[in-house]
Design an enzyme around this catalytic site. Structure first.
Site: not given
Length: 291
Positions: A78, A100, A165, A208, A265
């Site tokens: 995170r 990732r 991100h 978002d 992002e």
């Protein structure tokens, strides 16, 4: 002690990579810890994941890492700059692709008085072929000093969607704005958060959103600094903040963490990366501070 200080002071050193870079074992990850006169930073070999970047003249990190980030094998971290590839979102499993959560290899290191450059690489293996039946060459190049430049390069015989991100550290989410986003966006939430100014975003709830025609440069305007985000060869910019309720539901975020970061992002979503086997396709971002 903050998580960044804990990483910088980690005593489980595996080797010295160069004058200003050490490779350490931190929980279940191997990290490259950078302590250069111009910045401090760290990269996990899992995911070629830039964990944080903080120029020495900045009081808080520019690229932000959660104080409760988990460093467990195969689990996403995170914060920082996760590399979403070869798909973005929940199109396939795992979400945001396998890059990732897969171990990369350190290919090259160079350093000067201006900073450090690191190149990490990933190729297909038995594990990736189970979820993505394609051969590929993937490289992530970081140039870290007064500025932070990150470039993803890939070769193969397919198309891919992708995102860097990036989590940016801010003083307080209520007092910032992001500019240069453009008029057109895809809203991922059912709630409405109309921009007060076209192409800009301020924050008073969860966000978002995929902006599909952004400018090449965005700014995060904070009380004490302006972060310049210079995207290149991108097609989209995603803006994300989970707000209070979702932060409390995430075990790798503190309850009030949402107040201190915003994700802006650098993406290739609506215009996927068209790969060939002959040459690398690339896109990326350069981050700097404007006073």
């Amino acid at each position: 002690m903050s998580i960044i200080q804990s990483i910088q002071d980690c005593h489980h050193q595996l080797k010295s990579v160069s004058k200003h870079i050490n490779q350490v074992h931190y929980d279940e990850h191997q990290l490259l810890v950078i302590a250069h006169p111009l910045c401090k930073a760290a990269i996990s070999l899992q995911g070629a994941h830039l964990l944080y970047w903080q120029p020495t003249n900045e009081d808080i990190p520019v690229v932000w890492l959660s104080e409760k980030a988990l460093f467990k094998k195969g689990k996403a971290i995170r914060g920082g700059m996760p590399v979403c590839w070869p798909w973005f979102g929940n199109t396939l499993t795992p979400a945001h692709g396998f890059a990732r959560t897969t171990d990369w290899h350190l290919k090259n290191v160079a350093e000067t008085e201006e900073g450090v450059e690191l190149v990490l690489s990933l190729r297909e293996n038995d594990t990736t072929l189970q979820v993505w039946p394609h051969k590929f060459d993937l490289e992530m190049k970081f140039q870290l000093g007064k500025t932070c430049k990150a470039e993803l390069m890939c070769r193969g015989d397919f198309s891919a969607t992708s995102a860097l991100h990036t989590y940016y550290g801010v003083s307080d989410i209520d007092s910032i704005r992001v500019d240069g986003l453009g008029d057109n966006y895809v809203e991922k939430l059912s709630t409405v958060n109309l921009p007060k100014v076209t192409g800009e975003m301020t924050f008073n709830q969860e966000v978002d959103r995929i902006y599909t025609h952004p400018a090449s440069v965005n700014h995060i305007i904070d009380r004490h600094r302006k972060i310049k985000i210079n995207h290149f060869s991108h097609s989209d910019v995603v803006v994300w903040n989970p707000w209070a309720d979702k932060s409390k539901a995430m075990n790798d975020l503190e309850d009030n963490s949402y107040q201190h970061f915003v994700c802006v992002e650098t993406c290739r979503i609506h215009h996927p990366i068209m790969l060939t086997e002959q040459q690398f396709a690339h896109y990326g971002v350069e981050i700097s501070i404007e006073k």
